[in-house]
Design a protein around this motif. Sequence first.
Motif, PDB file in Angstrom:
ATOM      1  N   ALA A 190      60.453   0.492  -2.818  1.00 52.80           N
ATOM      2  CA  ALA A 190      60.959   1.714  -3.431  1.00 52.80           C
ATOM      3  C   ALA A 190      60.896   1.545  -4.947  1.00 52.80           C
ATOM      4  N   ASN A 191      60.909   2.659  -5.659  1.00 49.51           N
ATOM      5  CA  ASN A 191      60.674   2.610  -7.099  1.00 49.51           C
ATOM      6  C   ASN A 191      61.650   1.715  -7.852  1.00 49.51           C
ATOM      7  N   ALA A 192      62.945   1.907  -7.626  1.00 51.45           N
ATOM      8  CA  ALA A 192      63.945   1.118  -8.339  1.00 51.45           C
ATOM      9  C   ALA A 192      63.826  -0.361  -7.974  1.00 51.45           C
TER      10      ALA A 192
ATOM     11  N   ALA B 297      66.117   5.205 -15.870  1.00 53.09           N
ATOM     12  CA  ALA B 297      65.862   6.617 -15.571  1.00 53.09           C
ATOM     13  C   ALA B 297      65.203   6.772 -14.209  1.00 53.09           C
ATOM     14  N   ILE B 298      64.281   5.888 -13.897  1.00 57.60           N
ATOM     15  CA  ILE B 298      63.632   5.913 -12.580  1.00 57.60           C
ATOM     16  C   ILE B 298      64.667   5.718 -11.486  1.00 57.60           C
TER      17      ILE B 298
ATOM     18  N   VAL C 177      50.803   1.084  -9.228  1.00 53.88           N
ATOM     19  CA  VAL C 177      51.732   1.192  -8.100  1.00 53.88           C
ATOM     20  C   VAL C 177      52.995   1.951  -8.499  1.00 53.88           C
ATOM     21  N   LEU C 178      53.807   1.379  -9.376  1.00 52.80           N
ATOM     22  CA  LEU C 178      55.099   1.981  -9.719  1.00 52.80           C
ATOM     23  C   LEU C 178      54.949   3.365 -10.350  1.00 52.80           C
ATOM     24  N   PHE C 179      54.175   3.459 -11.410  1.00 52.51           N
ATOM     25  CA  PHE C 179      54.109   4.736 -12.131  1.00 52.51           C
ATOM     26  C   PHE C 179      53.548   5.874 -11.277  1.00 52.51           C
TER      27      PHE C 179
END
Length: 236
Positions: A70-72, A139-140, A219-221
């Motif tokens: 997951a992003n975080a 923020a993400i 990946v993340l962005f």
Amino acid sequence: MIATSTTLGDLVAQDMRRARILEQYGLDYCCNGQRSLAQAAETAGLDADRLAHELDLPEAPADQPAQPLANAALAHDIVDTHHAYLWQEMPRLQALVDKVFQVHGEKHPELARVREAYTAAVADLEPHLTKEERVLFPAISKLEKAQAPVAFPFGSLANPIRQMMSEHDVAGDLFKEMRELTDGFTPPEGACNSYRAMLTGLDEMERDLHLHIHKENNVLFPQVLRMEQRINAQQA
């Protein structure tokens, strides 16, 4: 068989072991990870089909997650792994670069530019890491937790992401220049232990930076931008 239309970023995201193979051929899978294997091979004068065969590894590594984090969680992993490495290693390597230049700079004039490039890279990376840790990554996490539009002072997450990717290019170009100046971080004849340690450190930092940038750019962005678009569409 791997399709040569697959991007370098996607190839490494699917199997991190491919990063080592692409590194061996000098193919940039992080800052320029949006290029297809065919495009990258053509630019480098390589056989795309042969590369695809070499990248078609038999099994996925057992320690690689089947699904992206997951992003975080991924942002947290990047901080714990790559940011921590850079914060610890940058000052140590700076001292070594300075020392080697002072001792060997007269005989090896290219060390003056190596020192300038490394110092510039650190000057770029230090505020970059801080902005990610204190602004972008929180923020993400906030948006992922809320699953609803969040009014950030910088507007869309696409804005700081665009800036971070631009800064990635700067750091990547500086390390590429250092690699070229030192003939692929190869010690010259008669190089002392400090000289060798400096080149080894620069080589290791560049390789870690490639993985670091790949995880963010490829990946993340993209995951974060898709999440933001989905949340905004749901509220429209």
